[in-house]
Scaffold this active site. Sequence first.
Site, mmCIF file in Angstrom:
data_model
loop_
_atom_site.group_PDB
_atom_site.id
_atom_site.type_symbol
_atom_site.label_atom_id
_atom_site.label_comp_id
_atom_site.label_asym_id
_atom_site.label_seq_id
_atom_site.Cartn_x
_atom_site.Cartn_y
_atom_site.Cartn_z
ATOM 1 N N ASP A 151 38.389 46.747 46.318
ATOM 2 C CA ASP A 151 38.245 45.583 47.352
ATOM 3 C C ASP A 151 38.274 46.277 48.839
ATOM 4 O O ASP A 151 37.748 47.385 48.914
ATOM 5 C CB ASP A 151 39.394 44.830 47.352
ATOM 6 N N HIS A 168 41.320 40.722 52.663
ATOM 7 C CA HIS A 168 40.730 40.306 51.278
ATOM 8 C C HIS A 168 41.636 41.266 50.114
ATOM 9 O O HIS A 168 42.101 40.583 49.045
ATOM 10 C CB HIS A 168 39.412 40.544 51.038
ATOM 11 N N ASN A 223 31.200 31.895 44.642
ATOM 12 C CA ASN A 223 31.389 30.273 45.113
ATOM 13 C C ASN A 223 30.274 29.806 45.465
ATOM 14 O O ASN A 223 29.238 30.168 46.243
ATOM 15 C CB ASN A 223 32.459 30.461 46.307
ATOM 16 N N VAL A 282 31.485 42.478 30.853
ATOM 17 C CA VAL A 282 32.471 42.422 32.230
ATOM 18 C C VAL A 282 32.857 40.826 31.871
ATOM 19 O O VAL A 282 32.269 39.774 31.344
ATOM 20 C CB VAL A 282 31.720 42.364 33.463
ATOM 21 N N SER A 331 37.621 34.560 43.989
ATOM 22 C CA SER A 331 38.458 36.002 44.334
ATOM 23 C C SER A 331 39.792 35.824 44.080
ATOM 24 O O SER A 331 40.481 36.881 43.471
ATOM 25 C CB SER A 331 38.141 36.141 45.867
#
Length: 466
Positions: free
Chosen positions: A70, A108, A231, A248, A296
Amino acid sequence: MTRATARPGRTVSALMALAVAAGTFMAALTAAPAAQADSWRDKQYWLAESGITKAWEVSKGANVKIAVIDSGVDGTHPDLAGVLAGGSDMSGAGSPDGRLSIGAKPEHGTLVATLLAGRGHRPASAKASPSASPSASASASPSSSPGSDGLVGVAPEAQLLSVSTWLGSDNPGGKTDQEQIPEAVRWAVDNGARVINISLGSTSPEWPQSWDAAFLYAEQKDVVIVAAAGNRVGGNVQVGAPATIPGVLTVAGLSRRGTASIDSSSQGISIGVAAPAEDLVGGLPGGGYADWAGTSGATPIVAGVAALIRSEWPEMTAKQVINRIVSTARDAGVPGKDPLYGYGVLDAEAALKADVPETKVNPLGSMSDWIRVHRRGNAETSAASAAPAPSDVAPTLPEPTVPVAQAPSPLDGAVPALVVLGFGSLLLGIVGAAGFHLRRVLRNPPAATGPGDTGVLDTAGSRDRH
């Protein structure tokens, strides 16, 4: 799995636009003083509603390392005291230990980390006592630790590795997402991560070929990778890479009512499970808190559950961990797996307590198989030739750009109606034309056919005569 190829000009390297593509839109940013932190804990509805507090009866994530790829994690946040077990920077612009908040959305990574493995903290006014030790605070649930402030993550006894990347804007360190992401994945694997959280995403289902070997490496080293679906409010109607990579565990977003979130619900066949993505809270660099939303935030909820499982069953394979999560999910939407909910809604208690048959296959696919079929290469060779900074792979993406975030268009829901109306108009036109032509034929009947005639109406001749 969504087929993804690396053809120049088609793959979009927006790729990792933090808040835009995968995951964060802030409702509020508040540097809340410690005395108000309990009100933030009260907002953590998902701990009970997703079965996490019940799952804690089995495991709280001890002895598991989770890598957070991140924007960097601020380990000085009071709720993250003692959580970070290491880190590194892949951007060339952050701190060596990965703890400097960088990129287009520097907050974030800390938001994700507190939701994933926050331990809360004792208020400054609390008197020291054996029961108020950091270890006791780390393992206590919100309901069983009165007087404890701050946020408690899904896996409060897990440790985090902060792997910082500069994404979503021009990187002063000069490294692109093509370099940073595979380096980050490999570093995380090599430094003991059993779970990798990637709350980042793109507006394209395709990924650069330079990523192949790193994700294959993680698969071969038996690491669970959990990624955000993206999103709609960030421009992602369909799931984007890396959440389209086979194997994944891709996480879609739920509204507060438990249905697919309008803003946080990209759709795609690679979705594995859905988790809360609205009315979330998290920690900010410097010690504050924020209301936020997006996949997220849904992603660390699921990654935390993966850590709970790996803590309870250390020998369980990544395939079995993922299968346990998706097979115990509560079915939602149309029966069976679907592109909005995947296998269903996360049920952490069932994931930790249910009797799940053993599997040798990842229900979300295999990177090894995908490479063998789509790259026309040998998977073993691809993994062996992978390097932390691949210099022998030609760039397959344009320079990163940040797409403009837009709310879902009202036309999205009108498309089927428009298609029906369009088809109806076309059908009426065809019927009308046929009727008009029939009237013309009846008014002008063709000449009688002779022995040598075919009996087929010469419409072209008829048009010529009229």
